[in-house]
Design an enzyme around this catalytic site. Structure first.
Site, short mmCIF file in Angstrom:
data_model
loop_
_atom_site.label_atom_id
_atom_site.label_comp_id
_atom_site.label_asym_id
_atom_site.label_seq_id
_atom_site.Cartn_x
_atom_site.Cartn_y
_atom_site.Cartn_z
N HIS A 62 0.83 -1.20 0.00
CA HIS A 62 0.00 0.00 0.00
C HIS A 62 0.87 1.26 0.00
CE1 HIS A 62 -2.88 -2.98 1.64
NE2 HIS A 62 -3.80 -2.22 1.07
N ASP A 110 -4.71 -6.61 -7.20
CA ASP A 110 -4.90 -5.79 -6.02
C ASP A 110 -5.14 -4.35 -6.49
OD1 ASP A 110 -5.09 -5.20 -3.33
OD2 ASP A 110 -3.17 -6.10 -2.79
#
Length: 496
Positions: free
Chosen positions: A197, A268
């Site tokens: 992230h 993702d």
């Protein structure tokens, strides 16, 4: 630029309608709001959008979520409505009455696949009542490194055979509810020290060392998992140039050919910095689809980002940079997935609402804990919520007080300020002569927790230590911070 301007600039070079629809099938979009569907999202759905992903920002309560999913499906019946739904301290449906189950690591500690299946069944049954038919879970990553910042208690553990049997149980139970499961993050995020992230993660291990990480994914494929999610991780032993999400070698040669997976491969989220900073979301969408992904997730609420990704894919199709056959193949897989999972079941049988607490109680491990620590002052140290992996804000003190109303305490989240000694002084003044309980969550990753814990233990060596993340030497360990994990630890402390 508005989405209408996006469309008008490209009106003169429109693709054939079926190819335009196929390209939209390859997108999963997030959006802002809980009351209604934004106009820009309606346009995407009208043109064939493959799916939407819901987050806490879209959730108020169960009735509101069902109204929202019904509205989405009224716009396009074959739209997939998905959410991250791993259980434990990670989830977006707390305010919608989500079943309370521990995270995967606690289930692995118990190592009862039947109990894992009961927990997965509860989560899937609840999704079905809300009209959500795809769950981006379970996590198939192995938790190898104590300094891994992102997998941890989301994993079933470090043993590939243990993880494999619990993945099979989870996937089978979810499938029985008519909900699509998704094993993630292929080919594994557990050997990294970077959260993708926040930046590009690299797993430097050799191919032979990586092979064990593939076993849970092989088990998921053998169990019939309909979706896999790729990792934004570079594996130099597999492809030194690109992260797995963008790697034809990893997605094509390894996943499709070697593992034989023919379901939907979803990326993702593209706004994660591993992709957004190195490539940009739009280029990431194009490269991921070219490499073998069938759907790319753009989870941010700002639909302009999704539209930019969509436009990059359409432009690549027009120029021939992205092969029409590749998009048609991907869209075909998404259509087959939607045919099986887009429509929620008409009736939803009850689930075992006690399975989660049963599992959490069985997971608690203890050493040297007094028979009962009642009337304690509980100091709960824990990191703030991860921005992409929301939770309900549970704290140990609340759960201790539910079983021992005489308890007091202090909850500290985030950095503790410039003067931890002053905080220690204040905590000990409030504690007085009461028993002291000091709980940490992954203190090895968060030095402020270690400083506070050690400062308290130096002055109160009789304090009982609790670990609410992975074990770090505490007398009690819950292996997670889901509400049931904390309740089970509270019961163990209070001797009830």
């Amino acid at each position: 630029m508005s989405h209408f301007e996006h469309a008008s600039l490209r009106a003169t070079a429109a693709l054939p309608a079926d190819l335009d629809e196929a390209a939209h099938r390859c997108l999963v979009a997030g959006f802002d709001g809980a009351a209604s569907v934004p106009d820009a999202l309606k346009e995407l759905i009208d043109r064939g959008l493959g799916g939407v992903i819901l987050f806490t920002r879209n959730v108020r309560d169960a009735e509101q979520v069902r109204r929202l999913t019904d509205e989405l499906r009224s716009l396009r019946p074959d739209l997939l409505v998905a959410i991250d739904n791993e259980g434990g301290g990670i989830g977006h449906l707390v305010s919608a009455g989500a079943p309370e189950v521990p995270g995967s690591y606690a289930l692995g500690v118990v190592d009862d696949p039947n109990l894992t299946a009961r927990c997965a069944d509860a989560l899937a049954g609840h999704l079905a009542t809300l009209g959500i038919t795809a769950s981006y879970a379970p996590v198939a990553d192995l938790q190898h490194r104590p300094d891994n910042p992102i997998v941890r208690t989301r994993s079933f553990g470090a043993d590939p055979e243990l993880a494999a049997r619990h993945l099979r149980a989870w996937i089978t139970a979810t499938e029985a509810r008519g909900i699509a499961s998704c094993a993630k993050h292929f080919p594994g995020h557990g050997g990294t020290v970077t959260d993708s992230h926040h930046g590009m993660a690299v797993d430097p291990r050799t191919y032979d060392e990586l092979r064990a990480d593939l076993e849970p994914f092989r088990a998921a494929v053998a169990a019939g998992v309909p979706m896999l999610m790729s990792a934004h991780v570079v594996f130099p032993a597999l492809d030194p140039n690109r992260p797995a999400t963008l790697s034809r070698r990893i997605l094509g040669d390894l996943l499709r050919h070697d593992l034989g997976f023919d379901g939907v491969l979803v990326s993702d989220a593209l706004e994660m910095k591993a992709i957004a900073d190195a490539y940009g979301e739009a280029a990431g969408a194009r490269i991921a689809l070219a490499a073998g992904a069938d759907q790319v997730i753009v989870a941010v609420g700002d639909l302009e980002v999704t539209l930019a990704c969509r436009d990059a894919v359409l432009d690549a199709l027009r120029s021939g940079l992205l092969a029409q056959e590749r998009i048609e193949e991907a869209a075909g897989r998404v259509r087959r997935l939607a045919a099986r999972y887009a429509t929620p079941p008409a009736e939803v049988a009850a689930w075992d609402a006690k399975a989660g607490l049963t599992a959490a109680r069985r997971a608690v491990r203890s050493r040297g804990v007094p028979p009962a620590v009642r009337g304690a002052h509980v100091v709960d140290l824990f990191p703030p919520p991860h921005p992409a992996l929301n939770w309900g804000g549970e704290d140990l003190l609340t759960e201790v007080r539910a079983v021992d109303p005489t308890a007091t305490g202090t909850a500290v989240t985030g950095e503790c300020g410039a003067d931890p000694d002053a905080l220690v002084d204040g905590i000990l003044r409030h504690c007085g002569t009461a028993p002291l309980v000091v709980a940490t969550c992954d203190a090895g990753l968060h030095p402020w927790q270690a400083r506070l814990r050690d400062g308290l233990l130096a002055r109160r060596p009789d304090a009982v230590r609790v670990d609410t993340g992975l074990p770090e030497g505490g007398a009690l360990c819950s292996y997670g911070r889901g509400r049931v994990n904390l309740r089970a630890v509270a019961e163990a402390l209070a001797g009830v």
